[in-house]
Design a protein around this motif. Structure first.
Motif, short mmCIF file in Angstrom:
data_model
loop_
_atom_site.label_atom_id
_atom_site.label_comp_id
_atom_site.label_asym_id
_atom_site.label_seq_id
_atom_site.Cartn_x
_atom_site.Cartn_y
_atom_site.Cartn_z
N LEU A 130 0.97 -1.06 0.10
CA LEU A 130 0.05 -0.03 0.14
C LEU A 130 1.02 1.15 0.01
N ASN A 131 1.80 1.02 0.69
CA ASN A 131 2.98 2.46 0.65
C ASN A 131 3.28 2.54 -0.71
N HIS A 132 4.00 1.45 -1.39
CA HIS A 132 4.34 1.62 -2.72
C HIS A 132 3.32 2.35 -3.59
N TYR A 133 2.27 1.40 -3.43
CA TYR A 133 1.27 2.30 -4.35
C TYR A 133 1.01 3.67 -4.21
N LYS A 134 1.01 4.29 -3.01
CA LYS A 134 0.77 5.74 -2.58
C LYS A 134 1.66 6.30 -3.12
N GLN A 135 3.18 5.82 -3.21
CA GLN A 135 4.16 6.69 -3.73
C GLN A 135 4.09 6.84 -5.10
N ILE A 136 3.59 5.82 -5.65
CA ILE A 136 3.52 5.82 -7.33
C ILE A 136 2.30 6.82 -7.52
N GLU A 137 1.32 6.86 -6.73
CA GLU A 137 0.16 7.89 -6.80
C GLU A 137 0.38 9.04 -7.08
N GLU A 138 1.55 9.54 -5.85
CA GLU A 138 1.91 10.77 -5.48
C GLU A 138 2.82 11.29 -6.88
N ASN A 139 3.53 10.41 -7.55
CA ASN A 139 4.41 10.90 -8.69
C ASN A 139 3.39 10.96 -9.72
N ARG A 140 2.43 10.32 -9.79
CA ARG A 140 1.52 10.24 -10.96
C ARG A 140 0.87 11.71 -10.95
N LYS A 141 0.24 11.99 -9.72
CA LYS A 141 -0.55 13.19 -9.55
C LYS A 141 0.48 14.71 -9.82
N ILE A 142 1.79 14.45 -9.61
CA ILE A 142 2.65 15.50 -10.00
C ILE A 142 2.70 15.71 -11.56
N THR A 143 2.62 14.72 -12.29
CA THR A 143 2.73 14.76 -13.66
C THR A 143 1.05 15.28 -14.54
N ASN A 144 0.11 14.86 -13.71
CA ASN A 144 -1.19 14.95 -14.13
C ASN A 144 -1.33 16.45 -13.73
N GLN A 145 -0.86 17.08 -12.75
CA GLN A 145 -1.01 18.51 -12.24
C GLN A 145 -0.40 19.33 -13.36
N SER A 146 0.79 18.88 -13.70
CA SER A 146 1.52 19.69 -14.83
C SER A 146 0.70 19.86 -16.03
N ASN A 147 0.28 18.53 -16.35
CA ASN A 147 -0.43 18.51 -17.69
C ASN A 147 -1.80 19.08 -17.56
N SER A 148 -2.51 19.41 -16.38
CA SER A 148 -3.65 20.02 -16.24
C SER A 148 -3.54 21.58 -16.50
N ARG A 149 -2.36 21.98 -15.99
CA ARG A 149 -1.94 23.43 -15.92
C ARG A 149 -1.26 23.75 -17.55
N GLN A 150 -1.17 22.58 -18.30
CA GLN A 150 -0.48 22.80 -19.59
C GLN A 150 0.94 23.46 -19.46
N GLU A 151 1.44 22.60 -18.36
CA GLU A 151 2.95 22.98 -18.25
C GLU A 151 3.67 21.98 -18.58
N LYS A 152 4.84 22.16 -19.31
CA LYS A 152 5.93 21.16 -19.88
C LYS A 152 6.78 21.06 -18.87
N GLN A 153 6.93 19.60 -18.42
CA GLN A 153 7.99 19.41 -17.43
C GLN A 153 9.38 19.32 -18.16
N ASN A 154 10.22 19.39 -17.50
CA ASN A 154 11.89 19.32 -17.88
C ASN A 154 12.03 17.93 -18.22
N ILE A 155 12.69 17.40 -19.20
CA ILE A 155 12.53 16.23 -19.41
C ILE A 155 13.53 15.42 -18.44
N THR A 156 14.30 15.94 -17.76
CA THR A 156 15.28 15.58 -16.81
C THR A 156 14.53 15.16 -15.61
N THR A 157 13.29 15.97 -15.26
CA THR A 157 12.56 15.80 -14.01
C THR A 157 11.55 14.61 -14.52
N SER A 158 11.06 14.66 -15.74
CA SER A 158 10.11 13.53 -15.97
C SER A 158 10.82 12.16 -15.78
#
Length: 440
Positions: free
Chosen positions: A242-270
């Motif tokens: 469950l802890n592993h799943y939560k960690q992955i969900e946190e990473n996924r939300k970061i990328t989804n929030q960037s997409n919803s704001r139409q931000e482009k992440q640095n490829i290194t960050t991605s």
């Protein structure tokens, strides 16, 4: 009065020799820790063979020396496949006179002094016994209750009951750690967790016959300990999943929030996020396999437990009632196995979702990479056109008197470099506009 003749306490404790992914060094360390429980001059023999039941000391039963001359006892050590089992027996050295129930506290203290606290155990069972004096009118349960409270004062008396060799048998504490928090699951097994069986025999003959069952109890309690241990390991593994799943969900939300704001992440960050998810997913997969492994441990040992209990019942005869020991089988069948099976199914669904998350993140990175490469190509084309134009214009501009066009525009004659640079920029914008128009 709660008096018994020849009160005896036996502690059965169990420690793993090997487990999943145990190295040779760890196996040797486990063996050394177990040997610490025995006298230093013990002749120890544990060949590297698979065996269901092996006595590993010579002699098999080793008497211990107590400073209290009124006590006697012994060690008995065995290996049951991948698990060490140790019985420590201690009795009042008097088989004729009655002893008060509080004498059990003396026996328990003597045994605990001989147990190395550093040993990591997977389970333990206390077995208390004694027989009634002749023509005794004492109530069996009252005596058993007094004996129990002489050892454990902080637990409510609520035993399961049965009969064994014409005596009365009571069991307390089998499911003690079912309601414990996971935070204390492993430490409590080494300290506060216990299972207590108290048998009050009607006469000496029955008590002496009970000694023939010690090897049977050794196996039965081992299987039960491994089942309980595996179940609690499965709870810890589930919490880790469950802890592993939560960690992955946190990473996924970061990328989804960037997409919803139409931000482009640095490829290194991605890529860093993707690597984090990949690493967590590897641990998730390992934990999922471990969960299935714990289920197999329960299934194997439950089968062995049921077979051993059937042998004990057959050996004890028809006048004995040990049905209360079958409650543990029901607990494992109705709670432990269905719970782990459901957890495995749920976590496998989670694995699919996590893999989808990784694929989506990887696709997003590739798209960003492709777009950046295309933008770079645009920049190269525009810059090339500008530089080429500057080179072509700069030389004629220097010699403006010879060129009819430059003669008409004095700015080119006065500022040849600046004028060629301006023309190059204009050409660059025209090229950029034409390429965008062509793409659309």
């Amino acid at each position: 009065m709660s008096d018994l003749i020849y009160p005896t306490v036996d502690l059965f404790l169990y420690a793993l020799k090997t487990s999943l992914n145990t190295t040779d060094a760890e196996t040797q360390k486990n063996q050394a820790a177990f040997l610490e429980q025995l006298p230093s001059d013990t002749q120890f023999y544990d060949p590297d063979i698979e065996t269901e039941y092996l006595e590993i000391t010579h002699p098999p039963q080793i008497n211990f020396i107590s400073q209290n001359k009124t006590l006697e006892g012994y060690y008995y050590a065995v290996r049951l496949n991948d698990t060490y089992g140790l019985q420590i027996d201690c009795s009042i050295n008097n088989q004729t006179e009655t002893q008060p129930a509080k004498s059990f506290a003396i026996l328990k203290t003597e045994i605990e002094q001989k147990v190395n606290k550093e040993l990591t155990i997977i389970g333990k069972t206390w077995l208390l016994s004694g027989w009634l004096p002749e023509n005794s009118s004492q109530n069996h349960e009252d005596i058993a209750k007094d004996c129990y409270y002489a050892l454990f004062k902080d637990t409510y008396w609520q035993p399961d009951k049965g009969t064994f060799l014409d005596g009365k048998v009571f069991e307390v504490g089998r499911s003690q750690y079912i309601n414990q928090s996971l935070k204390n699951a492993t430490s409590s097994l080494n300290s506060n967790e216990y299972d207590v069986i108290i048998t009050i025999y009607n006469n000496r003959e029955s008590a002496e016959k009970s000694a023939e069952f010690y090897k049977d109890w050794m196996g039965l309690f081992c299987y039960r300990s491994k089942i309980s241990w595996a179940y609690w390991q499965s709870r810890l593994v589930k919490e880790s999943l469950l802890n592993h799943y939560k960690q992955i969900e946190e990473n996924r939300k970061i990328t989804n929030q960037s997409n919803s704001r139409q931000e482009k992440q640095n490829i290194t960050t991605s890529r860093k996020i993707l690597n984090n998810i990949d690493n967590i997913l590897q641990q998730y997969t390992i934990d999922l396999l471990n969960l299935s492994f714990q289920k197999q441990i329960i299934e194997i040992n439950l089968s062995n437990y049921q077979l051993r209990l059937a042998l004990i019942q057959e050996k004890a005869g028809q006048n004995n009632q040990l049905d209360f020991l079958e409650k543990f089988s029901a607990l494992a069948n109705k709670k432990y196995l269905p719970q782990i099976t459901k957890d495995i199914e749920n976590m496998q669904l989670g694995l699919q979702l996590l893999e989808d998350t990784i694929n989506a993140t990887r696709s997003r990175i590739e798209a960003e990479k492709s777009e950046r490469e295309h933008n770079f190509q645009e920049l190269v084309a525009v810059a090339g056109a500008s530089i080429a134009t500057i080179s072509l214009v700069r030389e004629p501009a220097k010699d403006c008197n010879k060129d009819i066009f430059f003669k008409q525009v004095r700015f080119f004659c006065d500022y040849p470099f600046s004028s060629s640079f301006i023309v190059g920029i204009i050409v660059g914008f025209v090229v950029l506009w034409l390429r965008k128009r062509w793409r659309s």
